[in-house]
Design an enzyme around this catalytic site. Structure first.
Site, mmCIF file in Angstrom:
data_model
loop_
_atom_site.group_PDB
_atom_site.id
_atom_site.type_symbol
_atom_site.label_atom_id
_atom_site.label_comp_id
_atom_site.label_asym_id
_atom_site.label_seq_id
_atom_site.Cartn_x
_atom_site.Cartn_y
_atom_site.Cartn_z
ATOM 1 N N CYS A 17 0.834 -1.206 0.000
ATOM 2 C CA CYS A 17 0.000 0.000 0.000
ATOM 3 C C CYS A 17 0.867 1.255 0.000
ATOM 4 O O CYS A 17 0.480 2.281 -0.559
ATOM 5 C CB CYS A 17 -0.926 -0.004 1.213
ATOM 6 S SG CYS A 17 -2.222 -1.248 1.120
ATOM 7 N N CYS B 269 14.335 3.730 -5.919
ATOM 8 C CA CYS B 269 12.882 3.649 -5.738
ATOM 9 C C CYS B 269 12.571 4.263 -4.380
ATOM 10 O O CYS B 269 13.248 5.195 -3.957
ATOM 11 C CB CYS B 269 12.397 2.200 -5.839
ATOM 12 S SG CYS B 269 13.105 1.084 -4.602
#
Length: 393
Positions: A197, A351
């Protein structure tokens, strides 16, 4: 499939309890006896985050006598979009302590037990043994498999939920009466295949939808009413406003609860079982990993690098490392983006935390970009070490 009540009823309800729970008492299927069972119940919620927030609030309001909370995290501002048990004044506070305070405000008749620690192989049996039912609000595969394995080995039922973007799932796993989580998912997905999430986002209200289903199932199990989601998977699509139920059968070949189990104890390392990164990614990062500080030094020195952000566009819009070019990991893995990468400059990937960039790095190495490196810790490390003013989404 109807099941017998999970707990015996308490001896009595006080006048205050009768007044508080009157709307339950007049439901024939619940009644005084059902409310007494709730009073006598001990329920543990693993996690006080997105799913744990609504679950704990409604378990408390329903009159579950003892609620356990296990969570070692602290409240962050980014949590408030969905973790409704916490407020602005709780930012920086222990999630378990914050959740306990909210529960006491809703229902002071509930006994709250706080486990302000990380759930691990060493404590999971001891903690689970204290409760009748487990409500799983975790958000990572390693903990999910550990919760499942401990519940099966202890003979405990647990209510499971999962959320991502607009989609949610819920079920009840109880090996004595049906399948366990491993029957549904025998093996974890490959590392990086399923975004968390934190990486992909979640609609805040989805937590309430799935969390309330979990509480509904918990009440049914505790009181012995209705048909719990044992052997059934509830799938919810918030965009289409569609619920589907899928039958899940007990797998006779399940490694944990099957006819000839091969998993007879908790695993030594669930992180290793689920794999933080693939073997290929681990191999690719050897001698090809730099820190955020090193990246900053390279930039300040004017080193000719091509900095690539492999996150998704929405993440890039929230926060980015200066000078980075957005090329999502999927485009690198598929090979679609390889033509966009320069052959005469050193490629540096990053990332959010370093997992996706490691996977992308493995793909680049395989494609011949031998000098490519990735940034350990990604954006999170950059914020912590270089620019704390940036939002830590």
């Amino acid at each position: 499939m109807s099941l017998p009540p999970l707990v015996e009823p308490a001896a009595e309800l006080t006048v205050d309890e009768i007044r508080r729970y009157s709307r339950h008492l007049i439901i024939p299927d619940v009644g005084v006896t059902g409310q007494k069972r709730l009073k006598n119940a001990r329920v543990l919620c693993v996690g006080a985050g997105g799913l744990g927030s609504p679950a704990l609030l409604y378990l408390a309001a329903a009159g579950v006598g003892t609620l356990g909370i296990i969570d070692f995290d602290t409240v962050d501002e980014s949590n408030l979009q969905r973790q409704v048990i916490h407020g602005v004044s709780d930012v920086g506070r222990s999630k378990a302590e914050s959740a306990a305070a909210s529960i006491r405000e809703i229902n002071p008749l509930v006994n709250v037990e706080i486990h302000n620690t990380a759930l691990d192989r060493e404590n999971v049996r001891e903690i689970f043994a204290q409760y009748d039912l487990i409500v799983d609000g975790t958000d990572n595969f390693a903990t999910r498999y550990m919760v499942n394995d401990a519940a099966v080995l202890l003979g405990k039922p647990y209510v499971w939920g999962s959320i991502y973007r607009f989609d949610g799932q819920a079920s009840v796993f109880w090996a004595e009466h049906g399948p366990c989580y491993r029957c549904l998912y025998p093996e974890p997905p490959p590392p990086g295949m399923v975004p968390s999430c934190a990486e992909g986002g979640v609609l805040g209200v989805l937590c309430a939808s799935i969390g309330s289903i979990q509480v509904n199932e918990a009440i049914k199990l505790l009181t012995g009413i209705g048909e719990p989601l044992v052997g059934r998977l509830m799938v919810y699509d918030a965009l289409e406003m569609e619920y589907r139920k899928i039958k899940v059968r007990k797998d006779p070949n399940c490694a944990l609860c099957g006819d000839n189990p091969t998993v007879t104890d908790l695993l030594e390392d669930y992180e290793d079982f689920c794999g933080a990164v693939s073997d290929e990614a681990q191999e690719a990062t050897v001698d090809s990993t730099i820190t955020a500080l090193e990246l900053k030094e390279w930039q300040d020195a004017g080193k000719d690098i091509f900095l690539v952000d492999v996150r998704e566009p929405a993440e890039y819009e929230i926060v980015r490392i200066p000078g980075a070019t957005l090329i999502p990991k999927g485009d690198i893995i598929s090979g679609e983006a390889l033509a966009k990468l320069p052959q005469d400059r050193q490629i540096v990937l990053h990332c959010k935390s370093g997992v996706r960039s490691a996977e992308a790095l493995a793909a680049l190495k395989a494609a011949g970009f031998k000098d490519a490196v990735h940034v350990q810790g990604g954006v999170l490390s950059w914020i912590k070490q270089i620019d704390p003013a940036l939002p830590a989404y």
